[in-house]
Write an enzyme that holds these catalytic residues in place. Sequence first.
Site, mmCIF file in Angstrom:
data_model
loop_
_atom_site.group_PDB
_atom_site.id
_atom_site.type_symbol
_atom_site.label_atom_id
_atom_site.label_comp_id
_atom_site.label_asym_id
_atom_site.label_seq_id
_atom_site.Cartn_x
_atom_site.Cartn_y
_atom_site.Cartn_z
ATOM 1 N N GLY A 191 52.723 -5.931 -81.239
ATOM 2 C CA GLY A 191 52.565 -4.600 -80.658
ATOM 3 C C GLY A 191 52.964 -4.605 -79.189
ATOM 4 O O GLY A 191 52.426 -3.893 -78.358
ATOM 5 N N GLY A 214 53.969 -1.352 -77.121
ATOM 6 C CA GLY A 214 52.962 -0.297 -76.915
ATOM 7 C C GLY A 214 52.516 -0.182 -75.469
ATOM 8 O O GLY A 214 52.962 -0.943 -74.602
ATOM 9 N N GLN A 215 51.577 0.762 -75.215
ATOM 10 C CA GLN A 215 51.157 1.035 -73.830
ATOM 11 C C GLN A 215 50.559 -0.210 -73.176
ATOM 12 O O GLN A 215 50.958 -0.586 -72.073
ATOM 13 C CB GLN A 215 50.112 2.161 -73.813
ATOM 14 C CG GLN A 215 49.740 2.585 -72.389
ATOM 15 C CD GLN A 215 48.435 3.363 -72.271
ATOM 16 O OE1 GLN A 215 47.660 3.460 -73.227
ATOM 17 N NE2 GLN A 215 48.194 3.901 -71.106
ATOM 18 N N ASP A 243 57.229 -6.475 -82.237
ATOM 19 C CA ASP A 243 56.760 -5.134 -82.641
ATOM 20 C C ASP A 243 57.493 -4.758 -83.920
ATOM 21 O O ASP A 243 58.375 -5.489 -84.382
ATOM 22 C CB ASP A 243 57.019 -4.108 -81.508
ATOM 23 C CG ASP A 243 55.939 -3.009 -81.513
ATOM 24 O OD1 ASP A 243 55.276 -2.815 -80.481
ATOM 25 O OD2 ASP A 243 55.754 -2.388 -82.584
ATOM 26 N N ILE A 244 57.127 -3.598 -84.481
ATOM 27 C CA ILE A 244 57.712 -3.186 -85.764
ATOM 28 C C ILE A 244 59.151 -2.708 -85.575
ATOM 29 O O ILE A 244 59.934 -2.677 -86.519
ATOM 30 C CB ILE A 244 56.831 -2.084 -86.407
ATOM 31 C CG1 ILE A 244 57.275 -1.755 -87.837
ATOM 32 C CG2 ILE A 244 56.840 -0.808 -85.569
ATOM 33 C CD1 ILE A 244 56.898 -2.778 -88.864
ATOM 34 N N ASP A 267 56.157 -7.188 -88.753
ATOM 35 C CA ASP A 267 55.346 -6.110 -89.326
ATOM 36 C C ASP A 267 53.914 -6.598 -89.384
ATOM 37 O O ASP A 267 53.585 -7.463 -90.202
ATOM 38 C CB ASP A 267 55.863 -5.757 -90.738
ATOM 39 C CG ASP A 267 55.042 -4.621 -91.366
ATOM 40 O OD1 ASP A 267 55.470 -4.071 -92.396
ATOM 41 O OD2 ASP A 267 53.956 -4.287 -90.807
ATOM 42 N N TYR A 279 39.881 5.698 -86.583
ATOM 43 C CA TYR A 279 40.191 4.661 -85.583
ATOM 44 C C TYR A 279 38.906 3.962 -85.148
ATOM 45 O O TYR A 279 38.823 2.743 -85.137
ATOM 46 C CB TYR A 279 40.867 5.333 -84.397
ATOM 47 C CG TYR A 279 41.096 4.474 -83.192
ATOM 48 C CD1 TYR A 279 40.349 4.677 -82.033
ATOM 49 C CD2 TYR A 279 42.073 3.485 -83.182
ATOM 50 C CE1 TYR A 279 40.577 3.909 -80.903
ATOM 51 C CE2 TYR A 279 42.301 2.715 -82.057
ATOM 52 C CZ TYR A 279 41.550 2.938 -80.916
ATOM 53 O OH TYR A 279 41.767 2.181 -79.788
ATOM 54 N N LYS A 282 37.588 0.048 -85.642
ATOM 55 C CA LYS A 282 37.186 -0.795 -84.504
ATOM 56 C C LYS A 282 35.768 -1.339 -84.722
ATOM 57 O O LYS A 282 35.482 -2.501 -84.441
ATOM 58 C CB LYS A 282 37.283 -0.018 -83.190
ATOM 59 C CG LYS A 282 38.708 0.308 -82.776
ATOM 60 C CD LYS A 282 39.575 -0.956 -82.691
ATOM 61 C CE LYS A 282 40.998 -0.661 -82.253
ATOM 62 N NZ LYS A 282 41.844 -1.884 -82.231
ATOM 63 N N ILE A 308 43.057 4.113 -71.017
ATOM 64 C CA ILE A 308 43.846 3.284 -70.086
ATOM 65 C C ILE A 308 44.957 4.130 -69.465
ATOM 66 O O ILE A 308 45.682 4.835 -70.165
ATOM 67 C CB ILE A 308 44.489 2.094 -70.821
ATOM 68 C CG1 ILE A 308 43.446 1.288 -71.608
ATOM 69 C CG2 ILE A 308 45.257 1.214 -69.835
ATOM 70 C CD1 ILE A 308 42.523 0.435 -70.793
HETATM 71 C C1 VAH Z 1 42.530 6.536 -77.792
HETATM 72 N N1 VAH Z 1 43.475 5.465 -75.803
HETATM 73 O O1 VAH Z 1 42.433 7.540 -77.126
HETATM 74 C C2 VAH Z 1 42.767 5.221 -77.053
HETATM 75 C C3 VAH Z 1 41.464 4.590 -76.698
HETATM 76 C C4 VAH Z 1 39.214 5.004 -75.746
HETATM 77 C C5 VAH Z 1 40.502 5.582 -76.080
HETATM 78 O O2 VAH Z 1 40.905 3.953 -77.789
HETATM 79 O O3 VAH Z 1 42.426 6.530 -78.993
#
Ligand code: VAH
Length: 320
Positions: free
Chosen positions: A6, A9-10, A32-33, A50, A140, A144, A170
């Site tokens: 990844g 990514g950011q 990355d992909i 992948d 999401y 986590k 971030i």
């Molecule tokens: C999001 N930037 O917004 C990510 C992060 C806490 C936010 O996990 O999903």
Amino acid sequence: KILIIGACGQIGSELTFKLRDMYGSSNVIASDISYSNLEVVNSGIFEVVDARNYASIKMCVEKYNIDTIYLMAAMLSATGEKYPMKAWDLNMESLFHVLNLAKSNVIEKVFWPSSIAVFGPTTPVENTPQYTVMEPATVYGITKQVGERWCEYYFNKYGVDVRSLRYPGIISWKTMPGGGTTDYAVEIYHEAIINGLYECFLTENTKLPMMYMDDAIKATIDIMEAPKEHVKIRSSYNIAAISFTPKEVAESISQTYPKFKMLYSPDYRQHIANGWPKSIDDSHARQHWAWQHDFDLQDITKTMLYHLDKKYNAPLKKSN
Ligand code: VAH
């Protein structure tokens, strides 16, 4: 040798540049992909991997004799609500593949990012503790929370040296964020310079925990470099820097751009933000491995506007 999954990514992109500075470019493999960030692709060794495919990861690990993996690939909160099964598949499959490579001693160490998204509407919102009620309301956030449980299980059961941080929102200028609820805090700076106006998808008083990219990278390196016995929490550490509202970041921008205008048009992401903490208690990280943030809101605004002004208003190169 380090593999970043990844890397386009950011966070992955800035982690790649930082780790290459620290350990030498040839010791840090970016993957990355797809070739979605040419600066990363062209700045050293890059492989298409992948993250959902065990063989794809294992091939790269064996080709370069990798011993440490930073798993930065994931589908974030906002996009995850549009494609729940894709988010579950990517976020969980990738974690199992990397944990199993470590369990079978193919690699030695793993970094895996968690998020404040593990907390939900029933979690105490101010100074959210390290240990508390967690009923995440986004796919999401569920990935986590479950991911943290698996990390701790693999550490306790198989001795896997996996380390994790609950990132807040971030903020960085080099790379756009990818489908998060905190993305407004990056977009606002770009729009302030390009249009002098930003239409915010959260209401003006939506307070969220935030962190400048350099602090997030520092925390990541610090926990990965900490002696094993200092990393006492193997689910994931709360880390924090500052918290602010869209109104407060707009005011900090107006100090430099007095004409800057904000509009507020909350969308589906408001519901996600409403279920997240307003501020985080990161005392365990500060005690266990000396975590300490540097950037406050004024520093972030100054740094973001400086670099983005240079990026968007760079005088045309004099054609000699
Ligand atoms: C999001 N930037 O917004 C990510 C992060 C806490 C936010 O996990 O999903």
